[in-house]
Design a protein around this motif. Structure first.
Motif, short mmCIF file in Angstrom:
data_model
loop_
_atom_site.label_atom_id
_atom_site.label_comp_id
_atom_site.label_asym_id
_atom_site.label_seq_id
_atom_site.Cartn_x
_atom_site.Cartn_y
_atom_site.Cartn_z
N TRP A 109 48.80 33.27 33.28
CA TRP A 109 48.13 33.96 34.39
C TRP A 109 47.39 35.21 33.88
N GLU A 110 48.04 35.99 33.06
CA GLU A 110 47.40 37.19 32.52
C GLU A 110 46.21 36.83 31.64
N ASN A 111 46.37 35.80 30.81
CA ASN A 111 45.27 35.40 29.93
C ASN A 111 44.05 34.95 30.72
N GLU A 112 44.29 34.30 31.84
CA GLU A 112 43.17 33.85 32.65
C GLU A 112 42.43 35.04 33.25
N PHE A 113 43.19 36.06 33.63
CA PHE A 113 42.54 37.23 34.21
C PHE A 113 41.73 38.01 33.18
N ILE A 114 42.16 37.99 31.95
CA ILE A 114 41.41 38.69 30.91
C ILE A 114 40.01 38.12 30.78
N THR A 115 39.88 36.81 30.98
CA THR A 115 38.57 36.16 30.83
C THR A 115 37.78 36.09 32.13
N MET A 116 38.40 36.42 33.26
CA MET A 116 37.71 36.33 34.54
C MET A 116 36.70 37.46 34.70
N ARG A 117 35.70 37.23 35.57
CA ARG A 117 34.67 38.22 35.84
C ARG A 117 34.53 38.42 37.35
N THR A 118 34.00 39.55 37.73
CA THR A 118 33.75 39.82 39.13
C THR A 118 32.53 39.03 39.58
N SER A 119 32.21 39.13 40.88
CA SER A 119 31.04 38.42 41.41
C SER A 119 29.75 38.93 40.79
N ASN A 120 29.80 40.12 40.20
CA ASN A 120 28.63 40.68 39.53
C ASN A 120 28.61 40.38 38.04
N GLY A 121 29.56 39.55 37.59
CA GLY A 121 29.60 39.18 36.18
C GLY A 121 30.25 40.21 35.28
N LEU A 122 30.96 41.19 35.87
CA LEU A 122 31.57 42.25 35.08
C LEU A 122 33.05 41.96 34.84
N GLU A 123 33.57 42.50 33.76
CA GLU A 123 35.00 42.39 33.49
C GLU A 123 35.78 43.28 34.47
N TYR A 124 37.01 42.86 34.78
CA TYR A 124 37.86 43.73 35.57
C TYR A 124 38.26 44.94 34.72
N SER A 125 38.33 46.10 35.34
CA SER A 125 38.69 47.30 34.59
C SER A 125 40.14 47.21 34.14
N PRO A 126 40.47 47.85 33.01
CA PRO A 126 41.86 47.82 32.52
C PRO A 126 42.87 48.35 33.55
N THR A 127 42.47 49.38 34.31
CA THR A 127 43.41 49.92 35.30
C THR A 127 43.61 48.95 36.46
N TYR A 128 42.56 48.19 36.82
CA TYR A 128 42.70 47.22 37.91
C TYR A 128 43.60 46.07 37.47
N LEU A 129 43.42 45.60 36.25
CA LEU A 129 44.28 44.54 35.73
C LEU A 129 45.74 44.99 35.71
N HIS A 130 45.95 46.24 35.31
CA HIS A 130 47.31 46.77 35.27
C HIS A 130 47.90 46.86 36.68
#
Length: 260
Positions: A109-130
Motif C-alpha cells: 500500500w505504501e509503495n503504491e502511494f509513493i508512485t501515485m500522483r495527484t490530478s495535476n500530475g504532482l507527487e504527494y508531499s512527504p508530510t501528506y503521505l506521513h
C-alpha cells in the motif's frame, strides 16, 4: 436482546447485552428507529461488530472506529481525518478483514502511494503521505487497544513521508510594514491583515470575530470561536488553541499562544 416500541415517541428502541472481546458483559441501548425492521437490523450489525471486531471487514471496522473517535474531535479535524480514510485507505483495505491485514499488505500500500500522483500530475508531499500513514496506524492501534487485535501490522513497516514540513517563510516586521503601506487604499483589507499579523490569528478565527470580541478599553481581543465553510454550510467551531489572547500582552513581549 430486545426491540421495543417507545409509545410516547412512536419510535422503536433496542436494548441488547453482549460480551466485548475481553469477555466482559456490556449493555447497549439505542433509540429513535422509525420501524422495527430498522431497529432489528441495527441490533444485528451492532452485535456482529462488538463481538468480533478483529475479524470484521475493515470497512465495517471504520464505522466502529468513527463511533468511538468522532465525538472526541473537532468537526473540522474529523472531516479531514475521514476524507483521508475514505479516499486513501478504504479503497485498498475496505474488503479485507482486520485480523488478516499483514505487514506485506501495508508495504504494498505504501509503495503504491509513493508512485501515485495527484490530478495535476504532482507527487504527494512527504508530510501528506506521513499523515495518511498516521491515520491507518491510529485505526489499527485503536483495534489493538480496545478490540483485541493482536498486533498493529504497521509496526514492522514504518511510515513513509516525513512528519517535518518544508521550512515556512514568514514576513519580517519590515516586510510587513512595506506591505501594509501598499494596502492603505483598501482599509477593510488592511484592518484584516493587521489583526492577522499582529495578533497571530488563524484565518477562520479572524472570520469568526464579532464586535463583542473587541475590548478597546483594556486592549484585549477575545478569540473564542473559528469560522469554517463545510459542505456548503457556515459552521462556527471552537478554536484549536486556548480561547483568549491579549494584544496588549503580546506587544509587551509576553509569550503568545502561537509560540512567536
Amino acid at each position: 436482546m430486545s426491540v421495543s416500541k417507545d409509545l410516547e415517541r412512536g419510535t422503536f428502541y433496542v436494548q441488547c447485552r453482549y460480551k466485548d472481546w475481553t469477555g466482559e458483559p456490556k449493555k447497549k441501548t439505542k433509540r429513535g428507529f422509525k420501524t422495527e425492521k430498522e431497529a432489528r437490523k441495527w441490533e444485528y450489525e451492532f452485535l456482529k461488530r462488538m463481538e468480533g471486531a478483529p475479524t470484521m471487514l475493515f470497512s465495517e471496522y471504520y464505522q466502529v472506529y468513527a463511533e468511538d473517535v468522532k465525538p472526541r474531535l473537532r468537526q473540522t479535524t474529523w472531516e479531514s481525518k475521514a476524507h483521508m480514510i475514505e479516499t486513501k485507505i478504504l479503497p485498498f483495505f475496505g474488503n479485507k478483514r482486520v485480523n488478516e491485514m499483514s505487514s506485506l499488505d501495508i508495504l504494498n500500500w505504501e509503495n503504491e502511494f509513493i508512485t501515485m500522483r495527484t490530478s495535476n500530475g504532482l507527487e504527494y508531499s512527504p508530510t501528506y503521505l506521513h499523515s495518511i500513514c498516521n491515520q491507518l496506524s491510529a485505526m489499527l492501534n485503536h483495534a489493538v487497544r480496545y478490540y483485541g487485535l493482536t498486533v498493529n501490522p504497521m509496526a514492522k513497516v514504518g511510515k513513509i513521508g516525513s512528519k517535518q514540513a518544508d521550512e515556512m517563510s514568514f514576513w519580517t516586521k519590515d516586510e510587513y510594514i512595506r506591505f501594509s503601506r501598499a494596502m492603505m487604499d483598501k482599509p477593510q483589507s488592511l484592518i484584516a491583515f493587521e489583526i492577522l499579523y499582529w495578533c497571530g490569528l488563524r484565518l477562520g478565527e479572524l472570520l469568526a470575530l464579532i464586535p463583542a470580541d473587541f475590548d478597546f478599553e483594556n486592549k484585549r481581543l477575545s478569540i473564542t470561536k473559528s469560522y469554517q465553510r463545510m459542505h456548503g454550510d457556515d459552521v462556527i467551531t471552537a478554536p484549536k488553541t486556548p480561547p483568549q489572547i491579549s494584544a496588549n500582552d503580546r506587544h509587551a513581549g509576553l509569550p503568545s499562544r502561537r509560540g512567536h
